[in-house]
Motif scaffolding. Structure first.
Motif, short mmCIF file in Angstrom:
data_model
loop_
_atom_site.label_atom_id
_atom_site.label_comp_id
_atom_site.label_asym_id
_atom_site.label_seq_id
_atom_site.Cartn_x
_atom_site.Cartn_y
_atom_site.Cartn_z
N LEU A 5 30.03 33.52 35.79
CA LEU A 5 30.33 31.92 35.76
C LEU A 5 29.29 31.00 35.83
O LEU A 5 29.10 30.21 35.30
CB LEU A 5 31.61 31.77 36.75
N LEU A 6 28.52 31.36 37.16
CA LEU A 6 27.43 30.45 37.39
C LEU A 6 26.32 31.42 37.53
O LEU A 6 26.22 32.56 38.04
CB LEU A 6 27.66 29.95 38.72
N ALA A 27 23.47 35.62 39.77
CA ALA A 27 24.45 35.61 38.93
C ALA A 27 25.84 35.82 39.92
O ALA A 27 25.99 36.75 40.69
CB ALA A 27 24.40 36.73 37.95
N ILE A 28 26.80 35.08 39.56
CA ILE A 28 27.98 34.89 40.24
C ILE A 28 29.12 35.00 39.14
O ILE A 28 29.36 34.37 38.19
CB ILE A 28 28.16 33.52 41.26
N ALA A 29 29.94 36.14 39.49
CA ALA A 29 30.97 36.53 38.41
C ALA A 29 32.13 35.69 38.67
O ALA A 29 32.60 34.95 39.82
CB ALA A 29 31.22 37.79 38.62
N PRO A 30 32.94 35.48 37.55
CA PRO A 30 34.12 34.68 37.75
C PRO A 30 35.07 35.19 38.90
O PRO A 30 35.37 36.61 38.79
CB PRO A 30 34.75 34.69 36.36
N GLY A 31 35.71 34.34 39.72
CA GLY A 31 36.74 34.88 40.75
C GLY A 31 35.96 35.67 42.04
O GLY A 31 36.57 35.93 42.93
N THR A 199 36.32 30.51 41.93
CA THR A 199 35.19 31.21 42.21
C THR A 199 34.38 30.17 43.36
O THR A 199 34.47 29.10 43.30
CB THR A 199 34.20 31.24 40.92
N ILE A 200 33.77 30.96 44.57
CA ILE A 200 33.47 30.18 45.58
C ILE A 200 31.95 30.75 45.78
O ILE A 200 31.56 31.80 46.08
CB ILE A 200 34.37 30.16 46.70
N LEU A 201 30.99 29.73 46.07
CA LEU A 201 29.75 29.96 46.77
C LEU A 201 29.74 29.41 48.21
O LEU A 201 30.13 28.29 48.23
CB LEU A 201 28.59 29.42 45.82
N LEU A 202 29.68 30.22 49.14
CA LEU A 202 30.20 29.87 50.46
C LEU A 202 28.65 29.93 51.33
O LEU A 202 28.18 31.17 51.43
CB LEU A 202 31.03 30.78 51.04
N VAL A 203 27.90 28.65 51.58
CA VAL A 203 26.91 28.72 52.53
C VAL A 203 27.49 28.92 53.84
O VAL A 203 28.26 27.89 54.32
CB VAL A 203 25.99 27.83 52.43
N ARG A 216 30.33 39.32 47.72
CA ARG A 216 28.84 39.89 47.52
C ARG A 216 28.09 38.67 48.42
O ARG A 216 28.58 37.67 48.49
CB ARG A 216 28.29 39.90 46.16
N ILE A 217 27.08 39.18 48.94
CA ILE A 217 26.19 38.34 49.74
C ILE A 217 24.69 38.14 49.33
O ILE A 217 24.21 39.44 48.77
CB ILE A 217 26.02 38.77 51.31
#
Ligand SMILES: Nc1ncnc2c1ncn2[C@@H]1O[C@H](COP(=O)(O)OP(=O)(O)OP(=O)(O)O)[C@@H](O)[C@H]1O
Ligand SMILES: [Mg+2]
Length: 251
Positions: A5-6, A27-31, A199-203, A216-217
């Motif tokens: 997705l991103l 690369a970040i997958a959907p979900g 989909t979440i990117l978490l810092v 994933r990290i």
């Protein structure tokens, strides 16, 4: 991986002599809930700012949902479904909880910000605002001034503001910062629910939360990706332990 997705390709950003983002390819997958961890100053917030459009990269590309968004302004990215919340609180404390979210709905809708007074009366802003508050469990607090909320509730409110435009992906910068154990646990439970739909990117520096939530990290050190993988691999990675995890676990 299914189509990401991103995606970033060779992203780079300098501030004078500091390399804040050094050739970052992700690369970040959907979900997926993808956590970005690393020491203070590693470039996590700088990376989020480039993804959301607040900062322009010096080099590299960013793709989201099939679009090259590298040169798009913040509002175009948010219209495509990419929303961020902030490490530093950006609430209007005198306004009601509901009006804060209504303003976020209005901002996403692309109206000019100086019409904010009308926002209070507009049902088409308040209905989605109420729905966003319900998603974070704050509907009972809707009519209180934002100043009446606890610190943990402020973070929930910021999350509701990020959800206001019905995004496909959330960029979260330290949502647990400054929270007590109970408030953190509530935030983890909330993110676990949101992760079913988004989909979440978490810092985040709270490693308990990261390892409880992440699919994933990615580990950043001095702007560079030193490791990326599933939590078990990151935990077992000696280079990561030396650079960050050892230090984080011992305070
Ligand atoms: N606007 C700026 N101007 C100059 N230097 C900056 C700017 N923003 C960030 N930096 C520098 O870039 C590097 C990365 O900073 P950034 O805030 O992205 O780190 P971070 O990983 O988010 O850290 P923290 O965990 O403390 O939030 C740091 O060395 C920081 O001092
Ligand atoms: Mg930061």
């Amino acid at each position: 991986m299914s189509d990401p997705l991103l995606q970033t390709e060779n992203l780079a950003k300098r501030f004078g002599g500091i390399v804040a983002t050094d050739d970052v390819t992700l690369a970040i997958a959907p979900g997926e809930l993808h956590a970005i961890i690393g020491p203070n100053g590693a470039g996590k917030t700088t990376l989020i700012a480039q993804l959301s459009g607040q900062l322009t990269p010096d080099a590299g590309r960013i793709r989201f949902a099939g679009h090259d968004i590298s040169a798009l302004p913040v509002h175009r990215r948010s219209h495509l479904g990419l929303a961020r919340s902030f490490q530093i609180t950006s609430l209007f404390l005198d306004l009601s909880v509901l009006d804060n979210v209504a303003l976020a709905v209005q901002a996403r809708a692309g109206h000019s910000f100086h019409f904010w007074r009308n926002a209070r009366r507009e049902r088409d802003l308040r209905e989605p605002a109420r729905a966003a508050l319900a998603r974070v469990g704050l509907e009972a607090r809707a009519n209180l001034p934002a100043s009446a909320l606890s610190h943990g509730e402020h973070r929930q409110l910021e999350l509701a503001m990020a959800l206001a435009g019905n995004p496909r992906m959330l960029l979260l910068d330290e949502p647990m910062a400054g929270l007590g154990p109970e408030e953190s646990a509530r935030m983890v439970a909330m993110l676990r629910e949101l992760k079913k739909e988004l989909t979440i990117l978490l810092v985040e520096h709270d490693m308990e939360a990261v390892f409880a939530l992440a699919d994933r990290i990615t580990v950043l050190v001095y702007g560079r990706v030193i490791a990326s993988g599933v939590p078990a691999d990151i935990r077992a990675n000696a280079q990561v332990r030396d650079a960050y995890l050892g230090e984080a676990e011992h305070g």
